[in-house]
Design a protein around this motif. Sequence first.
Motif, PDB file in Angstrom:
ATOM      1  N   ASN A  33       0.818  -1.226   0.000  1.00 18.84           N
ATOM      2  CA  ASN A  33       0.000   0.000   0.000  1.00 18.84           C
ATOM      3  C   ASN A  33       0.849   1.272   0.000  1.00 18.84           C
ATOM      4  N   GLU A  68       2.049   4.811  -0.821  1.00 22.50           N
ATOM      5  CA  GLU A  68       1.337   6.057  -1.111  1.00 22.50           C
ATOM      6  C   GLU A  68       2.135   6.867  -2.135  1.00 22.50           C
ATOM      7  N   THR A 108      -1.431   8.448  -9.076  1.00 21.41           N
ATOM      8  CA  THR A 108      -1.659   7.079  -9.534  1.00 21.41           C
ATOM      9  C   THR A 108      -2.555   6.997 -10.767  1.00 21.41           C
TER      10      THR A 108
END
Length: 182
Positions: free
Chosen positions: A154, A156, A160
Amino acid sequence: MIFKETKIDGAFVIEIEKLTDKRGFFARGYCEKEFKEQGILFEAVQANIGYNKFKHTIRGLHYQVKPHAEAKLVRCVKGEVWDVIVDVRPESPTYKQWLGVELTENNHTMLFIPEGCAHGYQTLVDNTEIYYMVSAFYAPEAEQGIRWDDQAFNIEWRETEQIFISDKDQKWENYNSSPQKV
């Protein structure tokens, strides 16, 4: 140099100590002696340059397995990057943790990445260039990678939706679904 420990075991953010005058500044970017004083054994055998034309380009996440495992010392010399490492050393107390550090041409900050950590980065502006030294020669047979968007970590990322990424990096398998080596 000012060494700052990070949440990843063996990784350091390194700030330079500038000697400044009206001409600009001078600073040390690497010193084997100072690294050893911090307990970091790093002998560079190769230096690489990565140039990226477009903002939001992602490269990585890459690493090499033993006996070709490599430590890296990374610096952004033009532009800005979000530099990311993931600890993939099963024996490490920070196994499967990730760290992101903003490296820019203006902050002159460096990131030391120990062996056994996957490395990648995302450009934050167009025409970005990084320079990094490595402790092992590139060995294609030792190359491993994990997907930039792997749910096991996950990460960050700064952007994206509209990214540029190579086909090779897009095809890496998720970490938990493939037999990984370190």
